[in-house]
Scaffold this active site. Structure first.
Site, PDB file in Angstrom:
ATOM      1  N   HIS A   5       0.788  -1.235   0.000  1.00  6.69           N
ATOM      2  CA  HIS A   5       0.000   0.000   0.000  1.00  6.69           C
ATOM      3  C   HIS A   5       0.822   1.287   0.000  1.00  6.69           C
ATOM      4  CE1 HIS A   5      -2.384  -3.229   1.905  1.00  6.69           C
ATOM      5  NE2 HIS A   5      -3.284  -2.793   1.048  1.00  6.69           N
ATOM      6  N   ARG A  25      -5.926  16.577   4.794  1.00  3.41           N
ATOM      7  CA  ARG A  25      -5.335  17.190   5.988  1.00  3.41           C
ATOM      8  C   ARG A  25      -3.830  16.931   6.043  1.00  3.41           C
ATOM      9  NH1 ARG A  25      -9.023  16.386   9.928  1.00  3.41           N
ATOM     10  NH2 ARG A  25     -10.088  18.000   8.772  1.00  3.41           N
ATOM     11  N   ARG A  44      -3.062   4.872  -3.930  1.00  2.00           N
ATOM     12  CA  ARG A  44      -4.437   5.108  -3.481  1.00  2.00           C
ATOM     13  C   ARG A  44      -4.695   6.540  -3.020  1.00  2.00           C
ATOM     14  NH1 ARG A  44      -7.823   0.485  -1.816  1.00  2.00           N
ATOM     15  NH2 ARG A  44      -6.800  -1.318  -2.740  1.00  2.00           N
ATOM     16  N   ARG A  88      -1.383   9.718  16.007  1.00  2.16           N
ATOM     17  CA  ARG A  88      -2.591   9.919  15.197  1.00  2.16           C
ATOM     18  C   ARG A  88      -3.164  11.268  15.586  1.00  2.16           C
ATOM     19  NH1 ARG A  88      -7.685   9.583  13.455  1.00  2.16           N
ATOM     20  NH2 ARG A  88      -9.336   9.533  15.007  1.00  2.16           N
ATOM     21  N   GLY A  90      -6.546  13.295  14.802  1.00  4.20           N
ATOM     22  CA  GLY A  90      -7.801  13.161  14.079  1.00  4.20           C
ATOM     23  C   GLY A  90      -8.925  13.923  14.742  1.00  4.20           C
ATOM     24  N   ASP A 179     -13.693   7.402  18.306  1.00  5.64           N
ATOM     25  CA  ASP A 179     -13.096   7.474  16.972  1.00  5.64           C
ATOM     26  C   ASP A 179     -13.216   6.110  16.302  1.00  5.64           C
ATOM     27  OD1 ASP A 179     -11.056   5.829  17.964  1.00  5.64           O
ATOM     28  OD2 ASP A 179      -9.425   7.120  17.260  1.00  5.64           O
ATOM     29  N   MET A 180     -12.500   5.905  15.218  1.00  7.97           N
ATOM     30  CA  MET A 180     -12.646   4.645  14.494  1.00  7.97           C
ATOM     31  C   MET A 180     -11.305   3.942  14.255  1.00  7.97           C
ATOM     32  SD  MET A 180     -15.708   5.718  11.847  1.00  7.97           S
ATOM     33  CE  MET A 180     -16.074   4.025  11.402  1.00  7.97           C
ATOM     34  N   SER A 203     -15.009  16.946  17.076  1.00  8.88           N
ATOM     35  CA  SER A 203     -15.701  17.553  15.933  1.00  8.88           C
ATOM     36  C   SER A 203     -17.217  17.457  16.085  1.00  8.88           C
ATOM     37  CB  SER A 203     -15.291  16.871  14.629  1.00  8.88           C
ATOM     38  OG  SER A 203     -15.624  15.497  14.673  1.00  8.88           O
ATOM     39  N   ASP A 204     -17.675  16.536  16.950  1.00  6.73           N
ATOM     40  CA  ASP A 204     -19.122  16.456  17.176  1.00  6.73           C
ATOM     41  C   ASP A 204     -19.409  15.965  18.591  1.00  6.73           C
ATOM     42  OD1 ASP A 204     -17.918  14.303  15.446  1.00  6.73           O
ATOM     43  OD2 ASP A 204     -19.674  13.206  16.151  1.00  6.73           O
TER      44      ASP A 204
END
Ligand code: HPA
Length: 235
Positions: A5, A25, A44, A88, A90, A179-180, A203-204
């Protein structure tokens, strides 16, 4: 060389990397915060850059959305590109009453509804934790910058749209950010003896049904970006 990748040369990456979810970003951070940067990955369109922040060589690469995406990039970066320190950066959701939009949260640990860690940990519960040294230095950097942070347990979910009953459970158990990716990034980093930390901007607010408007997003992310870059100078 290249991996499944990533089509960069081994020497293209610093051992220290910031990883936003979004390639746009990554480009924004490189263009606005790094000197002498060059783009090093195009596969990608998962854009990656290496440049200098206050003379320290730093790479930035997006990891996409979700554990499956983030985990494969983190693994290839560690095992094939000698990356050792991963931050990370995010966005996350929040459910706690005292955590507001644009607040910065740091994942000391990450609970999850994903089976990713169980698949690899013989179906047992893996306690996914951040690296202590990076966490401590991020704490010190935040204090130095006088930026308020919340440090605690994340919840990493496979499903962006979380059930209301689950949100109440997350609030009850004092989750600081949803988060994910974090639970997967922490376990892969541990498995391959690298160090990782997630620093996110809220963010929310999912229970209060509030979210940061797209025009406010950029400015609210800048504190997190500077905090992360300053942290890289200490690790
Ligand atoms: N849930 C999961 N991941 C997220 C969210 C959310 O509400 N906001 C930003 N990333």
């Amino acid at each position: 060389m290249s991996t499944f990748h990533i089509n960069s040369k081994k020497s293209d990456f610093s051992d220290t990397i910031l990883m936003p979810g979004d390639p746009v970003r990554a480009k924004y951070i490189a263009e606005n915060y790094l000197n002498n940067f060059k783009q090093i990955n195009t596969t990608r369109l998962m854009l990656a850059y290496t440049g200098y922040y206050k003379n320290k060589k730093i790479s930035i690469m997006s990891h996409g959305i979700g554990i499956p995406s983030a985990a494969l990039y983190v693994r290839e970066l560690i095992t094939e590109y000698n990356v050792k320190k991963i931050i990370r950066i995010g966005t996350c959701g929040a459910v706690r009453d005292d955590i507001n939009l644009r607040d910065i949260v740091i994942g000391l640990g990450a609970s999850t509804d994903s089976k990713f860690n169980r698949i690899r940990f013989y179906n047992h519960d893996y306690a996914a934790i951040s690296d202590f040294h990076i966490t401590y230095q991020a704490f010190l950097a935040a204090r130095q910058m006088k930026v308020k942070i919340h440090i605690g347990n994340f919840f990493t979910t496979d499903s962006f749209y979380t059930d209301q009953d689950m949100l109440k459970i997350l609030n009850k158990y004092n989750i600081v950010g949803i988060d994910m990716e974090t639970a997967g990034i922490y376990s892969v980093a541990s498995e391959f003896r690298a160090q990782a930390l997630s620093i996110c901007t809220v963010s929310d607010h999912i229970l209060k049904k509030e979210s940061v408007s797209s025009s406010d997003r950029e400015s609210s992310f800048n504190d997190m970006i500077v905090l992360s870059l300053e942290t890289t100078l200490l690790i």
